[in-house]
Every structure is written in C-alpha cells, then in structure tokens.
Design a protein around this motif. Structure first.
Motif, short mmCIF file in Angstrom:
data_model
loop_
_atom_site.label_atom_id
_atom_site.label_comp_id
_atom_site.label_asym_id
_atom_site.label_seq_id
_atom_site.Cartn_x
_atom_site.Cartn_y
_atom_site.Cartn_z
N ALA A 77 98.32 29.98 68.37
CA ALA A 77 99.77 30.21 68.26
C ALA A 77 100.48 30.14 69.61
O ALA A 77 101.64 29.73 69.68
CB ALA A 77 100.02 31.56 67.61
N ASP A 78 99.78 30.50 70.68
CA ASP A 78 100.47 30.56 71.98
C ASP A 78 100.30 29.28 72.81
O ASP A 78 100.64 29.25 73.99
CB ASP A 78 99.97 31.77 72.78
N TYR A 79 99.80 28.22 72.22
CA TYR A 79 99.60 26.98 72.99
C TYR A 79 100.95 26.34 73.32
O TYR A 79 101.69 25.92 72.42
CB TYR A 79 98.72 26.01 72.20
N ASN A 80 101.24 26.27 74.60
CA ASN A 80 102.53 25.75 75.07
C ASN A 80 102.36 25.29 76.52
O ASN A 80 102.81 25.94 77.45
CB ASN A 80 103.59 26.86 74.97
N PRO A 81 101.66 24.17 76.70
CA PRO A 81 101.23 23.79 78.06
C PRO A 81 102.33 23.23 78.95
O PRO A 81 102.15 23.15 80.15
CB PRO A 81 100.15 22.73 77.80
N TYR A 82 103.44 22.82 78.38
CA TYR A 82 104.48 22.16 79.19
C TYR A 82 105.80 22.91 79.11
O TYR A 82 106.87 22.31 79.11
CB TYR A 82 104.63 20.70 78.77
N TYR A 120 108.40 28.34 65.45
CA TYR A 120 109.41 27.48 64.87
C TYR A 120 108.82 26.70 63.69
O TYR A 120 109.45 26.57 62.62
CB TYR A 120 109.95 26.51 65.92
N GLN A 121 107.60 26.18 63.88
CA GLN A 121 106.94 25.45 62.80
C GLN A 121 106.69 26.37 61.60
O GLN A 121 106.82 25.95 60.45
CB GLN A 121 105.61 24.87 63.30
N ALA A 142 103.93 20.26 58.37
CA ALA A 142 102.64 20.78 58.81
C ALA A 142 102.66 22.30 58.78
O ALA A 142 103.69 22.93 59.03
CB ALA A 142 102.33 20.30 60.22
N ARG A 143 101.52 22.89 58.46
CA ARG A 143 101.40 24.34 58.56
C ARG A 143 101.46 24.73 60.04
O ARG A 143 101.07 23.93 60.92
CB ARG A 143 100.06 24.79 57.97
N PRO A 144 101.93 25.93 60.33
CA PRO A 144 102.00 26.34 61.75
C PRO A 144 100.62 26.29 62.40
O PRO A 144 99.64 26.72 61.80
CB PRO A 144 102.55 27.76 61.68
N GLY A 145 100.55 25.72 63.61
CA GLY A 145 99.29 25.57 64.31
C GLY A 145 98.65 24.21 64.08
O GLY A 145 97.80 23.78 64.84
N TYR A 146 99.09 23.52 63.03
CA TYR A 146 98.49 22.22 62.69
C TYR A 146 99.42 21.06 63.00
O TYR A 146 99.15 19.93 62.62
CB TYR A 146 98.11 22.19 61.21
#
Ligand SMILES: [Zn+2]
Length: 261
Positions: A77-82, A120-121, A142-146
């Motif tokens: 859920a917290d993947y936000n590299p940029y 948001y997703q 897409a489901r959140p995370g996917y």
C-alpha cells in the motif's frame, strides 16, 4: 504405415530425451548452443535463441524498470517511489512521445493520468464495486495494489478534449501509430488487443508503460506482453490472495535466478 509412424515417433522421442539431457547439463542458456547440441530438436534450439524471457541482474536499474505489476503481482500500500509522480525517465519519455504524436497530427493532450496511490485506487475500485458488483468492477478497474499506475512507470494518454486517447477504437490510426512507434521512446502499449490472456486486461489503446529502449524494441519486434518478455505469470486474479507473489519480491528473486555473468 501405422507401424512405421510409431517407430518414427519413437526415434523422435529418444532424440528429444537425448537432446533434453544435453540441454539439462548446460546450466547457462547463452552457452547452450554448442557443437554437441546441434542435433537437438528444432524446438529446443529456438527456445535457447529467443530473446526472452529476458535476463537482467537482480536489483539493477533495469530490473526495476521491468517490474511486473499485474493481477498476480501486487504492490504494498505504501509503494510510492517517485513522490507521487512518474519516474524521471518515464516522464521524459512521455513528453517525447506526446511531442512526436502532435508532430504526426494526432489529437493528444498534454496531461496524462500517471501515478495513482493505493488509497486513490481503492476509492475508484470500491466505487465500481458499490455500483456494479465485483465482477463488473474487476473488468474495468484494478483492485488497489494491483494497478500498474502505482509503479510510477505507466500513464494513460488523453485526447486534447479530455477523454482517454483513441478509446474503444475511436482512432485506429493513432492506436496503430502507438503500437509501431512508442518503442522509440522506451515505451510500450501495455495491453494490446490480442494479448489479453497474458496481460489479464482488455485492450487499452491509451495505457503506456515505460520499459526502456532496449526492452521496448524487443517487445515490439516480437509483439510480446511484458509478462512474456520477463517470464512472469499474468492473466486473471488468483482465487486466493495467498497465491500472489508480491511484485517487489518477484522481480528481484526471479531475475536473480536468471543472473548472467
Ligand atoms: Zn492506465
């Protein structure tokens, strides 16, 4: 004639087994075509000379660039590299692509739908589920995370009047132009019409994915999905989430196994 055919098949089987033994002893794919293996089946030879699945070094920039996020490989859920945006190279490729599209006369807008956060997703997806039920929601969202949009390596093109670019066959020339030219900027059309079984998504003319110029050229030339190019599983959601392999583990572990020297 039947007997002859049976004997013939037997010879082929023995040949395949012998070929398989030779191949099994060759741990490294790039060294597998040697004099001793010249008699192996055509199938084995072509398998060793295909430019895919690709071999990249675990943890390398290229491995990150080729990360597969799909219905079997989710992100945390917290993947936000940029920092809520696209990767710098994706952003540059996007600008170059849009300039080229304008020069070619296409009705493309300057703004795209790029990075999408997990929350948001989740809001988007939950809205579809509430309105249409889960099966219908899964066909359009897409489901959140996917969602590949969470990688920061993907974006949706829009037309200059706001809708999704070339949606639903509204501009087949533009869709074809993207299929033919996006690789020049390190981009691919991620969900082509005839690869839906592999990608798990219906055709999306507008959804672009940055993979780098080397990968994009091969993927385009051989008309592959990113799943086929990297050797990752694709298609629909697993019945149970426990069967999923997290995207961040998959690209590092799988690519590590294929490490070249
Ligand atoms: Zn998209």
């Amino acid at each position: 004639m039947k007997l002859g055919a049976t004997v013939g098949i037997g010879v082929v089987v023995i040949g395949l087994v012998a070929g398989g033994l030779v191949y099994a002893h060759q741990q490294h794919p790039t060294t597998s075509i040697t004099k001793s293996s010249q008699h192996t089946s055509k199938q084995t030879k072509s398998a060793t000379t295909k430019p895919y699945p690709v071999q990249v070094k675990a943890g390398s920039t290229e491995a990150t660039t080729l990360m597969v996020v799909n219905k079997k490989h989710p992100l945390p859920a917290d993947y936000n590299p940029y920092n809520g945006g696209l990767s710098p190279k994706t952003n540059q490729a996007k600008d170059e692509l849009i300039s080229a599209m304008k020069a070619a006369g296409f009705n493309v807008g300057d703004t795209v739908s790029g990075y999408r956060a997990y929350d948001y997703q989740k809001t988007l997806y939950d809205g579809y589920v509430a309105g249409q039920g889960q099966a219908a929601a899964d066909s359009v969202s897409a489901r959140p995370g996917y969602s590949e949009h969470q990688t920061g390596l993907a974006f949706d093109l829009r037309s200059s009047t706001g809708g999704l670019f070339a949606e639903g066959g509204s501009d087949p020339d533009a869709a074809q132009w993207l299929q033919d030219n996006a690789y020049k900027y390190g981009l691919i059309v991620r969900y082509p019409e005839d690869l839906t079984t592999s990608t798990g998504y219906d055709h999306e003319e507008w959804h672009m994915r940055y993979v780098g110029k080397r990968a994009a050229a091969v993927i385009t030339k051989y008309h592959l999905s990113l799943e086929q190019y990297t050797g990752n599983a694709g298609g629909d959601y697993n019945k149970s989430k426990s069967a999923d392999i997290p995207a961040l583990e998959e690209y590092s572990a799988t690519y590590k196994d294929r490490l070249t020297k």
